[in-house]
Design a protein around this motif. Structure first.
Motif, PDB file in Angstrom:
ATOM      1  N   GLU A  33      42.503  38.087  50.669  1.00  0.00           N
ATOM      2  CA  GLU A  33      43.746  38.383  49.928  1.00  0.00           C
ATOM      3  C   GLU A  33      43.490  39.419  48.835  1.00  0.00           C
ATOM      4  N   ARG A  34      42.216  39.617  48.459  1.00  0.00           N
ATOM      5  CA  ARG A  34      41.852  40.669  47.498  1.00  0.00           C
ATOM      6  C   ARG A  34      41.013  41.735  48.189  1.00  0.00           C
ATOM      7  N   ARG A  35      41.125  41.784  49.498  1.00  0.00           N
ATOM      8  CA  ARG A  35      40.369  42.744  50.299  1.00  0.00           C
ATOM      9  C   ARG A  35      38.873  42.629  50.006  1.00  0.00           C
ATOM     10  N   ALA A  71      36.857  46.030  49.348  1.00  0.00           N
ATOM     11  CA  ALA A  71      37.470  47.053  48.489  1.00  0.00           C
ATOM     12  C   ALA A  71      36.616  47.344  47.256  1.00  0.00           C
ATOM     13  N   GLY A  72      35.337  46.910  47.272  1.00  0.00           N
ATOM     14  CA  GLY A  72      34.448  47.239  46.157  1.00  0.00           C
ATOM     15  C   GLY A  72      34.634  46.293  44.981  1.00  0.00           C
ATOM     16  N   ILE A  73      34.204  46.748  43.830  1.00  0.00           N
ATOM     17  CA  ILE A  73      34.242  45.878  42.651  1.00  0.00           C
ATOM     18  C   ILE A  73      35.671  45.420  42.383  1.00  0.00           C
ATOM     19  N   ASP A  74      35.807  44.184  41.949  1.00  0.00           N
ATOM     20  CA  ASP A  74      37.120  43.681  41.540  1.00  0.00           C
ATOM     21  C   ASP A  74      37.530  44.433  40.277  1.00  0.00           C
ATOM     22  N   LEU A  75      38.542  45.260  40.438  1.00  0.00           N
ATOM     23  CA  LEU A  75      38.909  46.177  39.356  1.00  0.00           C
ATOM     24  C   LEU A  75      39.367  45.438  38.097  1.00  0.00           C
ATOM     25  N   GLY A 125      31.277  49.490  45.884  1.00  0.00           N
ATOM     26  CA  GLY A 125      30.278  48.435  46.080  1.00  0.00           C
ATOM     27  C   GLY A 125      30.297  47.869  47.490  1.00  0.00           C
ATOM     28  N   GLU A 148      33.006  55.362  43.081  1.00  0.00           N
ATOM     29  CA  GLU A 148      32.556  55.165  41.704  1.00  0.00           C
ATOM     30  C   GLU A 148      32.789  56.365  40.793  1.00  0.00           C
TER      31      GLU A 148
END
Ligand code: ACO
Length: 261
Positions: A33-35, A71-75, A125, A148
């Motif tokens: 749900e947060r990719r 989707a990499g780091i949780d923004l 990430g 990044e």
């Protein structure tokens, strides 16, 4: 399928699932749900998985639930609110970053072969996690991007070395500084994917690869990985010597003496 050696609550907090089945461990990024955005807990728990991996394990598959690998780091970690349950108070110094990098570095250990099964987006990430693995099998909808620099930071999760090793310095620089997306056809051409398959066939393609690797004796696989990994850094003569050193014990001869320190 055996239980995970780690506390289920720790895995859940990290957004991870771990299934160990004899010689194969499967790590799933499990926050679709947060990719499958990554948090500090994700990286710390990945490191713990590496530390506690049963020594029966010879292949580690890293995969993601849902439409995207990661989707990499949780923004939200960059926002004042942060991510619920995540401690964001640690100083962002080199020791802190080393703790995050530990989550990825063990995937290069010679006693295992790590395979990233990548579909959809692998950003920042997430791209670096795929790069941390020995091999990448990707779906034809894959989208790699090193985002990044667009956020004012450098890729610091051990990804720059494998990226340069695979695509070379100029292309790595171009990919990082443009932060552009690499789709499946280019990923295969650049060597970022060993195999591109239709999305529906990703799991079966990975299973076939795992089965093929498991046909090789464990000590032979480990020796081969040590040998291949050092080849780019060796002269021809050094590599020939390394081949001899690895081969003699496999032929039943004496193990090589440890190198003098
Ligand atoms: N951090 C936190 N939440 C995220 C992230 C992220 N990196 N990526 C996606 N999400 C959340 C979205 O906010 C959304 O939440 P909501 O349903 O509460 O609105 C949910 O996941 C689904 O995301 P969508 O954008 O709706 O999914 P879509 O499939 O359309 O797009 C994509 C996926 C392309 C990955 C998009 O979400 C995106 O661009 N995410 C940010 C990528 C990014 O810049 N990551 C940082 C890289 S740098 C680094 O890793 C160090």
């Amino acid at each position: 399928m055996a239980d995970s050696p780690l506390d289920p609550a720790e895995l859940q907090r990290a957004g991870l699932r771990l299934d160990v089945d004899g010689a194969v461990a499967t790590i799933s990024l499990a926050r679709p749900e947060r990719r499958n955005a990554l948090t500090f807990s994700t990286w710390h728990t990945l490191a713990r998985i590496g530390e506690t991996l049963p020594d029966t394990v010879r292949v580690v598959v890293v995969r993601g639930d849902g439409p995207s690998f990661s989707a990499g780091i949780d923004l939200r970690l960059f926002s004042p609110e942060g991510v619920p349950g995540e401690d964001t108070s640690a100083p962002r110094d080199e020791a802190f970053i080393a703790g995050l990098q530990a989550g990825y570095l063990w995937l290069r250990r010679p006693d295992i072969v790590s395979i990233a099964a990548v579909q959809g987006h692998a950003i920042g990430g997430g791209f670096q996690l795929a790069l941390a693995c020995d091999l990448r099998v990707v779906a034809d909808d894959v989208k790699f991007a090193m985002k990044e620099p667009a956020l004012g930071i450098v890729p610091d999760l051990t990804g720059t070395k494998p990226l340069v090793d695979i695509v070379g310095v100029p292309r790595a620089l171009e990919l990082c500084l443009t932060t552009r997306t690499v789709f499946a056809e280019e990923a295969a051409r650049l060597g970022l994917a060993e195999l591109v398959v239709p999305a529906a066939e990703l799991d079966s393609a990975v299973a076939d690869l795992v089965a093929a690797i498991l046909q090789v004796r464990p000590e032979t696989a480990a020796a081969t990985k040590r040998l291949i990994r050092q080849a780019p850094h060796n002269t021809l003569e050094e590599q020939a010597a390394a081949e001899r050193r690895e081969q003699v014990p496999l032929l039943g001869g004496p193990a090589a003496a440890p190198a003098a320190s």
